[in-house]
Scaffold this active site. Structure first.
Site, PDB file in Angstrom:
ATOM      1  CD  GLU A 135       5.485 -10.442   4.988  1.00 29.82           C
ATOM      2  OE1 GLU A 135       6.427  -9.821   4.464  1.00 29.82           O
ATOM      3  OE2 GLU A 135       5.423 -11.678   5.007  1.00 29.82           O
ATOM      4  CG  ASN A 169       5.096   2.124   8.266  1.00 29.84           C
ATOM      5  OD1 ASN A 169       4.475   3.070   8.732  1.00 29.84           O
ATOM      6  ND2 ASN A 169       5.096   1.824   6.983  1.00 29.84           N
ATOM      7  CE1 TYR A 208      -2.169  -1.259   6.154  1.00 26.64           C
ATOM      8  CE2 TYR A 208      -0.100  -1.834   7.191  1.00 26.64           C
ATOM      9  CZ  TYR A 208      -0.794  -1.360   6.106  1.00 26.64           C
ATOM     10  OH  TYR A 208      -0.131  -0.972   4.983  1.00 26.64           O
ATOM     11  CB  ILE A 259      -0.923   0.041   1.229  1.00 24.91           C
ATOM     12  CG1 ILE A 259      -1.830  -1.188   1.261  1.00 24.91           C
ATOM     13  CG2 ILE A 259      -1.740   1.330   1.227  1.00 24.91           C
ATOM     14  CD1 ILE A 259      -2.714  -1.267   2.490  1.00 24.91           C
ATOM     15  CB  ALA A 260       2.534   3.103  -2.362  1.00 21.74           C
ATOM     16  CB  VAL A 261      -0.423   7.011   0.734  1.00 28.22           C
ATOM     17  CG1 VAL A 261      -1.119   8.363   0.674  1.00 28.22           C
ATOM     18  CG2 VAL A 261      -1.432   5.891   0.965  1.00 28.22           C
TER      19      VAL A 261
END
Length: 133
Positions: free
Chosen positions: A107, A112, A119, A75-77
């Site tokens: 994972e 982070n 999550y 997941i990239a933002v």
């Protein structure tokens, strides 16, 4: 930081989107996937969910489904769009569209904290740790 009042849309991604995905991948991950790996993942059946603001890619979710299990691979933002709920929005959309799925895993690095909090808020539970991840 951009405000979330911009026109935000979610859509399925395809091989045609990989260049934009690769650019975002490089911008947000210190250990990014190669362009070839991203192309290969889509060609081999991974699913890609894109989040766009006014037609520009600002986030994505890459996942792999095998039988009744799904692994969220990335997941990239975009840095300019973080902390505005886009990862939650994409993940919720992804989960609500997943049918016949028994397990969804992902994972995340222990360091982070923002992702881990996101999550946990979405209902994911920590079930183990990989050394040196």
């Amino acid at each position: 930081m951009h405000e979330i009042d911009e026109h935000i849309s979610l859509r399925a991604g395809s091989i045609e989107d990989i260049e934009a995905v690769y650019s975002l991948n490089k911008a947000v991950f210190s250990e990014c996937w190669s362009r070839a790996s991203l192309y290969s993942s889509i060609e081999s059946g991974y699913d890609l969910l894109l989040c766009e603001a006014n037609g520009m890619l600002v986030a994505y979710l890459l996942s792999l489904s095998i039988l009744d299990e799904v692994q969220i691979m990335q997941i990239a933002v975009s840095n300019d769009y973080r902390r505005q709920g886009l990862a939650s929005r994409m993940t919720n959309s992804f989960i609500s569209s997943a049918t016949d799925i028994a397990t969804i895993t992902l994972e995340v690095r222990l360091s982070n904290q923002a992702a881990r909090a996101c999550y946990a808020h979405l209902g994911f539970e920590e079930v183990g740790y990989r050394k040196n991840y």
